[in-house]
Write a protein that holds these residues in place. Structure first.
Motif, PDB file in Angstrom:
ATOM      1  N   MET A   1       0.844  -1.197   0.000  1.00 15.45           N
ATOM      2  CA  MET A   1       0.000   0.000   0.000  1.00 15.45           C
ATOM      3  C   MET A   1       0.879   1.246   0.000  1.00 15.45           C
ATOM      4  N   LYS A   2       0.620   2.165  -0.926  1.00 15.14           N
ATOM      5  CA  LYS A   2       1.350   3.418  -0.982  1.00 15.14           C
ATOM      6  C   LYS A   2       0.400   4.560  -0.662  1.00 15.14           C
ATOM      7  N   LYS A   3       0.710   5.313   0.393  1.00 15.79           N
ATOM      8  CA  LYS A   3      -0.070   6.491   0.758  1.00 15.79           C
ATOM      9  C   LYS A   3       0.887   7.585   1.223  1.00 15.79           C
ATOM     10  N   PHE A   4       0.509   8.833   1.025  1.00 14.57           N
ATOM     11  CA  PHE A   4       1.311   9.951   1.515  1.00 14.57           C
ATOM     12  C   PHE A   4       1.034  10.124   2.997  1.00 14.57           C
ATOM     13  N   MET A   5       1.798   9.419   3.819  1.00 16.15           N
ATOM     14  CA  MET A   5       1.655   9.517   5.264  1.00 16.15           C
ATOM     15  C   MET A   5       2.965   9.113   5.920  1.00 16.15           C
ATOM     16  N   ASN A   6       3.101   9.538   7.164  1.00 21.31           N
ATOM     17  CA  ASN A   6       4.276   9.155   7.931  1.00 21.31           C
ATOM     18  C   ASN A   6       4.029   7.868   8.705  1.00 21.31           C
ATOM     19  N   SER A   7       2.828   7.755   9.270  1.00 26.28           N
ATOM     20  CA  SER A   7       2.405   6.519   9.907  1.00 26.28           C
ATOM     21  C   SER A   7       0.893   6.545  10.012  1.00 26.28           C
ATOM     22  N   ALA A   8       0.280   5.384  10.111  1.00 26.48           N
ATOM     23  CA  ALA A   8      -1.173   5.315  10.260  1.00 26.48           C
ATOM     24  C   ALA A   8      -1.617   5.980  11.555  1.00 26.48           C
ATOM     25  N   GLU A   9      -0.773   5.902  12.580  1.00 35.16           N
ATOM     26  CA  GLU A   9      -1.133   6.451  13.888  1.00 35.16           C
ATOM     27  C   GLU A   9      -1.172   7.968  13.898  1.00 35.16           C
ATOM     28  N   THR A  10      -0.321   8.609  13.104  1.00 35.42           N
ATOM     29  CA  THR A  10      -0.253  10.080  13.115  1.00 35.42           C
ATOM     30  C   THR A  10      -0.990  10.727  11.949  1.00 35.42           C
ATOM     31  N   LEU A  11      -1.560   9.921  11.076  1.00 34.43           N
ATOM     32  CA  LEU A  11      -2.185  10.436   9.859  1.00 34.43           C
ATOM     33  C   LEU A  11      -3.250  11.490  10.155  1.00 34.43           C
ATOM     34  N   VAL A  12      -4.167  11.197  11.063  1.00 31.94           N
ATOM     35  CA  VAL A  12      -5.294  12.101  11.302  1.00 31.94           C
ATOM     36  C   VAL A  12      -4.817  13.408  11.920  1.00 31.94           C
ATOM     37  N   ALA A  13      -3.965  13.333  12.954  1.00 38.14           N
ATOM     38  CA  ALA A  13      -3.497  14.542  13.629  1.00 38.14           C
ATOM     39  C   ALA A  13      -2.726  15.445  12.675  1.00 38.14           C
ATOM     40  N   GLU A  14      -1.870  14.860  11.838  1.00 38.71           N
ATOM     41  CA  GLU A  14      -1.081  15.663  10.913  1.00 38.71           C
ATOM     42  C   GLU A  14      -1.944  16.255   9.804  1.00 38.71           C
ATOM     43  N   ASP A 197      -4.805   1.547   8.528  1.00 37.37           N
ATOM     44  CA  ASP A 197      -4.415   0.673   9.643  1.00 37.37           C
ATOM     45  C   ASP A 197      -4.226  -0.778   9.208  1.00 37.37           C
ATOM     46  N   THR A 198      -5.073  -1.249   8.294  1.00 38.87           N
ATOM     47  CA  THR A 198      -5.030  -2.659   7.914  1.00 38.87           C
ATOM     48  C   THR A 198      -4.313  -2.896   6.591  1.00 38.87           C
ATOM     49  N   GLU A 199      -4.177  -1.820   5.778  1.00 38.38           N
ATOM     50  CA  GLU A 199      -3.561  -1.893   4.460  1.00 38.38           C
ATOM     51  C   GLU A 199      -4.299  -2.871   3.538  1.00 38.38           C
ATOM     52  N   ARG A 200      -5.599  -3.044   3.785  1.00 37.86           N
ATOM     53  CA  ARG A 200      -6.404  -3.931   2.953  1.00 37.86           C
ATOM     54  C   ARG A 200      -7.614  -3.192   2.418  1.00 37.86           C
ATOM     55  N   GLN A 201      -8.105  -3.649   1.269  1.00 39.64           N
ATOM     56  CA  GLN A 201      -9.368  -3.129   0.769  1.00 39.64           C
ATOM     57  C   GLN A 201     -10.514  -3.774   1.537  1.00 39.64           C
ATOM     58  N   THR A 202     -11.557  -2.976   1.786  1.00 38.43           N
ATOM     59  CA  THR A 202     -12.674  -3.478   2.584  1.00 38.43           C
ATOM     60  C   THR A 202     -13.473  -4.543   1.847  1.00 38.43           C
ATOM     61  N   PHE A 203     -13.512  -4.477   0.542  1.00 38.37           N
ATOM     62  CA  PHE A 203     -14.082  -5.561  -0.260  1.00 38.37           C
ATOM     63  C   PHE A 203     -13.429  -5.514  -1.629  1.00 38.37           C
ATOM     64  N   VAL A 204     -13.461  -6.631  -2.326  1.00 38.11           N
ATOM     65  CA  VAL A 204     -12.804  -6.747  -3.628  1.00 38.11           C
ATOM     66  C   VAL A 204     -13.848  -7.125  -4.669  1.00 38.11           C
ATOM     67  N   LEU A 205     -13.855  -6.388  -5.764  1.00 35.03           N
ATOM     68  CA  LEU A 205     -14.798  -6.620  -6.847  1.00 35.03           C
ATOM     69  C   LEU A 205     -14.072  -7.161  -8.063  1.00 35.03           C
ATOM     70  N   ALA A 206     -14.748  -8.027  -8.788  1.00 38.92           N
ATOM     71  CA  ALA A 206     -14.213  -8.477 -10.077  1.00 38.92           C
ATOM     72  C   ALA A 206     -14.282  -7.330 -11.079  1.00 38.92           C
ATOM     73  N   ASP A 207     -13.571  -7.476 -12.188  1.00 37.55           N
ATOM     74  CA  ASP A 207     -13.510  -6.405 -13.174  1.00 37.55           C
ATOM     75  C   ASP A 207     -14.880  -6.037 -13.721  1.00 37.55           C
ATOM     76  N   ASP A 208     -15.823  -6.977 -13.725  1.00 38.70           N
ATOM     77  CA  ASP A 208     -17.146  -6.726 -14.304  1.00 38.70           C
ATOM     78  C   ASP A 208     -18.223  -6.543 -13.231  1.00 38.70           C
ATOM     79  N   GLU A 209     -17.814  -6.171 -11.994  1.00 38.15           N
ATOM     80  CA  GLU A 209     -18.769  -6.027 -10.894  1.00 38.15           C
ATOM     81  C   GLU A 209     -18.763  -4.611 -10.321  1.00 38.15           C
TER      82      GLU A 209
END
Length: 336
Positions: A1-14, A197-209
């Motif tokens: 997972m690539k995101k512009f953040m320093n850490s998941a814990e400090t993301l909201v405050a920053e 926090d989890t670095e996962r997608q909440t659900f995964v869809l097929a290309d045609d869904e």
């Protein structure tokens, strides 16, 4: 997972620190940085306070300012603010006319705002409006009944204008409850949410869904369907909303197309065009419109459509000046 953040814990405050610094003409931190409030509070006006988990920006912090909210409380990603944050906002923004709490119908938000109202009741007059605009009335595991989704923006704009016009606390609460019956929203997603926090997608869809009736926390919707053209998708959503909202030919509608965070603006305008044409084909009158990314679900690729039946009074409140980071129109606005 690539995101512009320093850490998941400090993301909201920053992120909040950057927001306040970028919009210091409009907002400032409240005590101990527990919430964001209008830089200049207006004495004698009912204070409007809302909030929720981070990840929905610009809602709610982006709606703090003249003509909308007096304060917004932000929790961690998709997590309700705590009661002490909300109490601190009540204490700092109530100038004697009381506080109206605008709460999205999710169990954590409802519970924590109720606790805060009870804790603050000895020193403040408080009323609560719980927004329930989702057509997916079966709940989602995070809420009982209709969820509060993008229609929350409409409620906050109309109540904010009414408060600026001098409406009293009880009248604002009554208007908010009335609006619950005249605003409906439905969302669709083409890709799930990647939660830091989890670095996962909440659900995964097929290309045609695609996922219909999705919520703003990345929770799945009411049905998984085959992907279709934009006109077909929008037509399905508009028809579902109309079946629930039951607008008449004499009603004047606000059509609000909202991006969930990962949808290009060009696609949002395309969807608005389809929604407007579909409404007009049903003999409905589109009186006002709003298109943009306002109530997000982090990086979800998708959108929601909101239809609101507005009377002349609410149309005037919608048109009333507003000066916030995310919404700004009217003669009073000044620009840096």
């Amino acid at each position: 997972m690539k995101k512009f953040m320093n850490s998941a814990e400090t993301l909201v405050a920053e992120s909040l620190a950057g927001f306040v610094a970028a919009h210091e003409r409009l907002v400032t931190f409240g005590a101990d940085r527990k919430f964001v409030r209008r830089r200049t509070l207006r004495p004698g006006k009912v204070a409007l306070i809302s909030g929720g988990g981070a990840g929905h920006e610009p809602m709610h912090i982006g709606f703090v300012g003249q003509g909308m909210l007096d304060a917004a409380c932000t929790g961690h990603v998709f997590t309700s603010p705590t009661p002490d944050q909300i109490v601190a906002a009540i204490d700092e923004t109530d100038s004697g006319a009381g506080c109206l709490l605008v709460v999205k119908n999710y169990d954590g938000d409802v519970m924590n705002f109720e606790m805060a109202a009870e804790l603050a009741a000895s020193g403040h007059r408080i009323a609560t409006v719980t927004v329930r605009d989702d057509v997916n009335s079966g709940g989602s595991g995070r809420s009982q009944g209709r969820r509060g989704v993008a229609g929350t923006l409409v409620v906050e704009k109309l109540l904010g204008a009414a408060a600026e016009a001098g409406w009293l606390l009880d009248d604002l609460g009554a208007l908010g409850e009335e609006l619950n019956g005249r605003i409906r929203t439905m969302g669709v997603s083409l890709r799930g949410v990647t939660v830091p926090d989890t670095e996962r997608q909440t659900f995964v869809l097929a290309d045609d869904e695609m996922e219909l009736g999705v919520g703003i926390h990345g929770e799945p919707g009411r049905a998984r369907a085959k992907f279709a053209t934009a006109h077909e998708i929008v037509g399905t959503i508009v028809e579902e909303i109309v079946k629930d909202l039951l607008p008449g030919r004499d009603d004047r509608l606000l059509v609000f197309v909202n991006g969930f965070g990962g949808t290009p603006v060009s696609e949002l305008y395309l969807a608005y065009n389809a929604a407007r044409l579909h409404c007009e084909s049903l003999g409905l009158t589109v009186a006002r419109s709003l298109v943009g990314t306002y109530v997000t679900s982090l990086d979800m690729a998708g959108l929601s459509i909101t239809l609101a039946r507005l009377e002349e009074r609410e149309l005037s409140f919608w048109d009333a000046p507003v000066d916030t980071a995310a919404l700004r129109w009217g003669a009073h606005c000044t620009f840096p």
